[in-house]
Design a protein around this motif. Structure first.
Motif, PDB file in Angstrom:
ATOM      1  N   SER A 182     -12.689 -20.978   5.416  1.00 41.22           N
ATOM      2  CA  SER A 182     -12.473 -21.079   6.855  1.00 41.22           C
ATOM      3  C   SER A 182     -11.421 -20.066   7.281  1.00 41.22           C
ATOM      4  CB  SER A 182     -11.999 -22.489   7.232  1.00 41.22           C
ATOM      5  OG  SER A 182     -11.587 -22.548   8.588  1.00 41.22           O
ATOM      6  N   TYR A 183     -11.563 -19.556   8.514  1.00 41.18           N
ATOM      7  CA  TYR A 183     -10.539 -18.637   9.028  1.00 41.18           C
ATOM      8  C   TYR A 183      -9.505 -19.367   9.880  1.00 41.18           C
ATOM      9  CZ  TYR A 183     -13.248 -18.279  13.484  1.00 41.18           C
ATOM     10  OH  TYR A 183     -13.914 -18.522  14.660  1.00 41.18           O
ATOM     11  N   GLU A 184      -9.635 -20.708   9.941  1.00 41.98           N
ATOM     12  CA  GLU A 184      -8.707 -21.504  10.727  1.00 41.98           C
ATOM     13  C   GLU A 184      -7.613 -22.055   9.810  1.00 41.98           C
ATOM     14  OE1 GLU A 184      -7.367 -22.859  14.392  1.00 41.98           O
ATOM     15  OE2 GLU A 184      -9.044 -21.508  13.934  1.00 41.98           O
ATOM     16  N   LYS A 185      -6.409 -21.546   9.943  1.00 43.23           N
ATOM     17  CA  LYS A 185      -5.317 -21.897   9.030  1.00 43.23           C
ATOM     18  C   LYS A 185      -5.036 -23.399   8.992  1.00 43.23           C
ATOM     19  CE  LYS A 185      -2.820 -17.487   9.477  1.00 43.23           C
ATOM     20  NZ  LYS A 185      -1.589 -16.838  10.001  1.00 43.23           N
ATOM     21  N   SER A 186      -5.008 -24.030  10.153  1.00 44.09           N
ATOM     22  CA  SER A 186      -4.670 -25.460  10.194  1.00 44.09           C
ATOM     23  C   SER A 186      -5.718 -26.303   9.477  1.00 44.09           C
ATOM     24  CB  SER A 186      -4.520 -25.933  11.645  1.00 44.09           C
ATOM     25  OG  SER A 186      -5.728 -25.750  12.358  1.00 44.09           O
ATOM     26  N   ASP A 187      -6.994 -25.911   9.584  1.00 45.96           N
ATOM     27  CA  ASP A 187      -8.063 -26.634   8.878  1.00 45.96           C
ATOM     28  C   ASP A 187      -7.913 -26.471   7.367  1.00 45.96           C
ATOM     29  OD1 ASP A 187      -9.163 -27.533  11.228  1.00 45.96           O
ATOM     30  OD2 ASP A 187     -10.763 -26.024  11.296  1.00 45.96           O
ATOM     31  N   CYS A 188      -7.535 -25.271   6.952  1.00 47.86           N
ATOM     32  CA  CYS A 188      -7.343 -25.009   5.516  1.00 47.86           C
ATOM     33  C   CYS A 188      -6.200 -25.847   4.958  1.00 47.86           C
ATOM     34  CB  CYS A 188      -7.069 -23.523   5.279  1.00 47.86           C
ATOM     35  SG  CYS A 188      -8.483 -22.440   5.626  1.00 47.86           S
ATOM     36  N   GLU A 189      -5.122 -25.938   5.710  1.00 49.90           N
ATOM     37  CA  GLU A 189      -3.960 -26.707   5.259  1.00 49.90           C
ATOM     38  C   GLU A 189      -4.265 -28.207   5.208  1.00 49.90           C
ATOM     39  OE1 GLU A 189      -0.992 -25.593   8.055  1.00 49.90           O
ATOM     40  OE2 GLU A 189      -0.768 -23.553   7.259  1.00 49.90           O
ATOM     41  N   LYS A 190      -5.003 -28.684   6.193  1.00 49.17           N
ATOM     42  CA  LYS A 190      -5.278 -30.123   6.288  1.00 49.17           C
ATOM     43  C   LYS A 190      -6.350 -30.589   5.302  1.00 49.17           C
ATOM     44  CE  LYS A 190      -6.422 -33.722   9.672  1.00 49.17           C
ATOM     45  NZ  LYS A 190      -6.718 -33.999  11.099  1.00 49.17           N
ATOM     46  N   HIS A 191      -7.377 -29.736   5.072  1.00 48.14           N
ATOM     47  CA  HIS A 191      -8.536 -30.167   4.282  1.00 48.14           C
ATOM     48  C   HIS A 191      -8.685 -29.409   2.962  1.00 48.14           C
ATOM     49  CE1 HIS A 191      -9.935 -32.619   7.644  1.00 48.14           C
ATOM     50  NE2 HIS A 191      -9.696 -31.590   8.447  1.00 48.14           N
ATOM     51  N   ASP A 192      -7.710 -28.575   2.646  1.00 44.85           N
ATOM     52  CA  ASP A 192      -7.738 -27.825   1.383  1.00 44.85           C
ATOM     53  C   ASP A 192      -8.921 -26.864   1.301  1.00 44.85           C
ATOM     54  OD1 ASP A 192      -6.454 -27.183  -0.988  1.00 44.85           O
ATOM     55  OD2 ASP A 192      -7.699 -28.519  -2.186  1.00 44.85           O
ATOM     56  N   PHE A 193      -9.300 -26.282   2.450  1.00 44.22           N
ATOM     57  CA  PHE A 193     -10.294 -25.220   2.443  1.00 44.22           C
ATOM     58  C   PHE A 193      -9.633 -23.934   1.948  1.00 44.22           C
ATOM     59  CE2 PHE A 193     -12.166 -27.270   6.549  1.00 44.22           C
ATOM     60  CZ  PHE A 193     -12.689 -28.311   5.795  1.00 44.22           C
ATOM     61  N   LYS A 194     -10.441 -22.953   1.567  1.00 45.26           N
ATOM     62  CA  LYS A 194      -9.911 -21.645   1.186  1.00 45.26           C
ATOM     63  C   LYS A 194      -9.864 -20.748   2.427  1.00 45.26           C
ATOM     64  CE  LYS A 194     -11.174 -21.550  -3.696  1.00 45.26           C
ATOM     65  NZ  LYS A 194     -11.803 -20.749  -4.790  1.00 45.26           N
ATOM     66  N   PHE A 195      -8.692 -20.169   2.661  1.00 43.40           N
ATOM     67  CA  PHE A 195      -8.528 -19.338   3.854  1.00 43.40           C
ATOM     68  C   PHE A 195      -9.174 -17.971   3.661  1.00 43.40           C
ATOM     69  CE2 PHE A 195      -6.139 -16.147   6.306  1.00 43.40           C
ATOM     70  CZ  PHE A 195      -6.425 -16.610   7.587  1.00 43.40           C
ATOM     71  N   LEU A 196      -9.940 -17.553   4.660  1.00 48.72           N
ATOM     72  CA  LEU A 196     -10.584 -16.240   4.644  1.00 48.72           C
ATOM     73  C   LEU A 196     -10.862 -15.827   6.081  1.00 48.72           C
ATOM     74  CD1 LEU A 196     -11.909 -13.940   2.943  1.00 48.72           C
ATOM     75  CD2 LEU A 196     -14.048 -15.241   3.103  1.00 48.72           C
ATOM     76  N   THR A 197     -10.420 -14.638   6.461  1.00 46.67           N
ATOM     77  CA  THR A 197     -10.685 -14.152   7.817  1.00 46.67           C
ATOM     78  C   THR A 197     -12.130 -13.674   7.937  1.00 46.67           C
ATOM     79  OG1 THR A 197     -10.114 -11.840   7.346  1.00 46.67           O
ATOM     80  CG2 THR A 197      -8.308 -13.311   8.002  1.00 46.67           C
ATOM     81  N   ASN A 198     -12.540 -13.395   9.158  1.00 49.03           N
ATOM     82  CA  ASN A 198     -13.774 -12.642   9.365  1.00 49.03           C
ATOM     83  C   ASN A 198     -13.595 -11.257   8.738  1.00 49.03           C
ATOM     84  OD1 ASN A 198     -15.442 -14.429  10.821  1.00 49.03           O
ATOM     85  ND2 ASN A 198     -14.364 -13.983  12.731  1.00 49.03           N
ATOM     86  N   PHE A 199     -14.676 -10.535   8.596  1.00 50.50           N
ATOM     87  CA  PHE A 199     -14.633  -9.181   8.047  1.00 50.50           C
ATOM     88  C   PHE A 199     -14.739  -8.140   9.161  1.00 50.50           C
ATOM     89  CE2 PHE A 199     -18.871 -11.058   7.769  1.00 50.50           C
ATOM     90  CZ  PHE A 199     -19.623 -10.190   8.555  1.00 50.50           C
ATOM     91  N   ILE A 200     -14.349  -6.926   8.849  1.00 47.45           N
ATOM     92  CA  ILE A 200     -14.502  -5.826   9.803  1.00 47.45           C
ATOM     93  C   ILE A 200     -15.983  -5.452   9.867  1.00 47.45           C
ATOM     94  CG2 ILE A 200     -13.963  -3.402  10.261  1.00 47.45           C
ATOM     95  CD1 ILE A 200     -11.275  -3.852   8.832  1.00 47.45           C
ATOM     96  N   PRO A 201     -16.634  -5.638  11.024  1.00 55.38           N
ATOM     97  CA  PRO A 201     -18.070  -5.379  11.120  1.00 55.38           C
ATOM     98  C   PRO A 201     -18.400  -3.904  11.389  1.00 55.38           C
ATOM     99  CG  PRO A 201     -17.296  -6.253  13.193  1.00 55.38           C
ATOM    100  CD  PRO A 201     -16.090  -6.193  12.282  1.00 55.38           C
ATOM    101  N   VAL A 202     -17.983  -3.086  10.449  1.00 54.08           N
ATOM    102  CA  VAL A 202     -18.242  -1.645  10.538  1.00 54.08           C
ATOM    103  C   VAL A 202     -18.674  -1.181   9.159  1.00 54.08           C
ATOM    104  CG1 VAL A 202     -17.221   0.620  10.984  1.00 54.08           C
ATOM    105  CG2 VAL A 202     -16.516  -1.341  12.356  1.00 54.08           C
ATOM    106  N   SER A 203     -19.816  -0.502   9.083  1.00 53.82           N
ATOM    107  CA  SER A 203     -20.323  -0.045   7.791  1.00 53.82           C
ATOM    108  C   SER A 203     -19.396   0.990   7.177  1.00 53.82           C
ATOM    109  CB  SER A 203     -21.734   0.532   7.955  1.00 53.82           C
ATOM    110  OG  SER A 203     -22.611  -0.468   8.428  1.00 53.82           O
TER     111      SER A 203
END
Length: 315
Positions: free
Chosen positions: A131-152
């Motif tokens: 998830s790219y949502e920090k608070s969700d990662c902290e609360k539910h132990d998800f792995k934090f990951l941002t979106n990617f740069i959408p450029v080839s």
């Protein structure tokens, strides 16, 4: 390595992963909602009405269609990893089936749980939740990951800019904020192009309304003709939008209402201005100074290659 990605089309953003996957020797199959074999259409107005009535008693016609279509399409296939985007659009039995034909079952949440709480009911199926949502990662132990740069690849051809700032968005709760920024830009003779997708064809002062949805490739053409971009944060999430990632990829100045952006390693006040909507002020210095390139070691952390590595090779 063989993978499957089941996702909403999301204006073509997922297509940017293909070169990165190929470069890693990963064979990828993409299945998009709205495209074959998941191209659901109501047969008639009556069919639509019946589906609506069934939904009120817990039967989701679209989900049942997707379940049958995926099982038929994938019945004799297996994968090393399966990535699902927008997992809430698949029924529980579909998740059970998909997990049975892969070694790793993964999801990346494009929405915060506050925005899309019904995601939570299917997350127990997955081996890994990104998830790219920090608070969700902290609360539910998800792995934090941002979106990617959408450029080839990073743009090399210089295009004479037509305007200072560009934004494209759907008319939703963010619209009044975008309108406030547009009004400020116009009153201060700062050139801009704001495209707002809406079903209503009525003209709106300060912005240009569009009825058709524009895919990311066409959006990129607009971005290339602007010196900067505008990003409006949703009230129910702080994760970085694709607008932020596009500004990095195209090396454009960014106006954003997302205060959390200052906590990322790519933040540079020369390139990114956090806007206070109660007192909008864009310093002349911000407009006149050129974009400062990011160090490669920081830029590369947000590329499609890095994203593919994290999700499929390091996970």
């Amino acid at each position: 390595m063989k993978i499957l990605i089941v996702s909403s089309y999301i204006f073509g953003y997922m297509e940017y992963l293909k070169p990165a996957l190929e470069s890693k020797g990963i064979t990828a199959e993409f299945v998009y909602h709205g495209k074959a074999p998941l191209d659901f259409k109501y047969k008639s107005k009556w069919h639509h009405l019946v589906a609506f009535i069934k939904k009120t008693v817990g039967f989701n016609t679209k989900m049942e269609f997707r379940d049958r279509a995926l099982k038929s399409h994938l019945s004799h296939k297996s994968f090393d990893s399966i990535l699902v985007i927008h997992p809430q659009y698949l029924a529980n039995q579909t998740h059970v089936f998909l997990k049975s034909i892969t070694n790793k079952y993964i999801t990346f949440l494009f929405d915060s749980l506050a925005k899309m709480p019904r995601q939570m009911s299917v997350l127990h199926h997955f081996d890994t939740v990104f998830s790219y949502e920090k608070s969700d990662c902290e609360k539910h132990d998800f792995k934090f990951l941002t979106n990617f740069i959408p450029v080839s690849e990073k743009p090399t051809t210089l295009v004479k800019p037509r305007y200072d700032f560009f934004n494209i968005s759907t008319r939703d709760e963010r619209f009044p904020k975008l309108l406030n920024i547009a009004k400020y830009l116009k009153e201060n003779s700062i050139k801009y192009e704001f495209l707002v997708h809406t079903k209503n064809s009525k003209e709106i002062e300060y912005v240009k309304t569009i009825k058709r949805k524009i895919e990311s490739q066409e959006v990129n053409c607009e971005i290339s003709q602007s010196l900067g971009m505008v990003d409006i944060q949703r009230e129910d999430q702080t994760g970085l939008s694709f607008r932020v990632m596009e500004s990095l990829g195209f090396e454009k100045k960014l106006l954003t209402t997302n205060k959390d952006v200052i906590n990322y390693d790519f933040y540079n006040p020369n390139n990114i201005l956090v806007v206070d909507l109660q007192n909008i002020l864009i310093p002349e210095q911000f407009l006149k100074t050129p974009y400062q390139k990011l160090p490669p070691e920081i830029y590369n952390k947000y590329t499609t290659t890095a994203w593919v590595n994290t999700v499929f090779l390091e996970n």
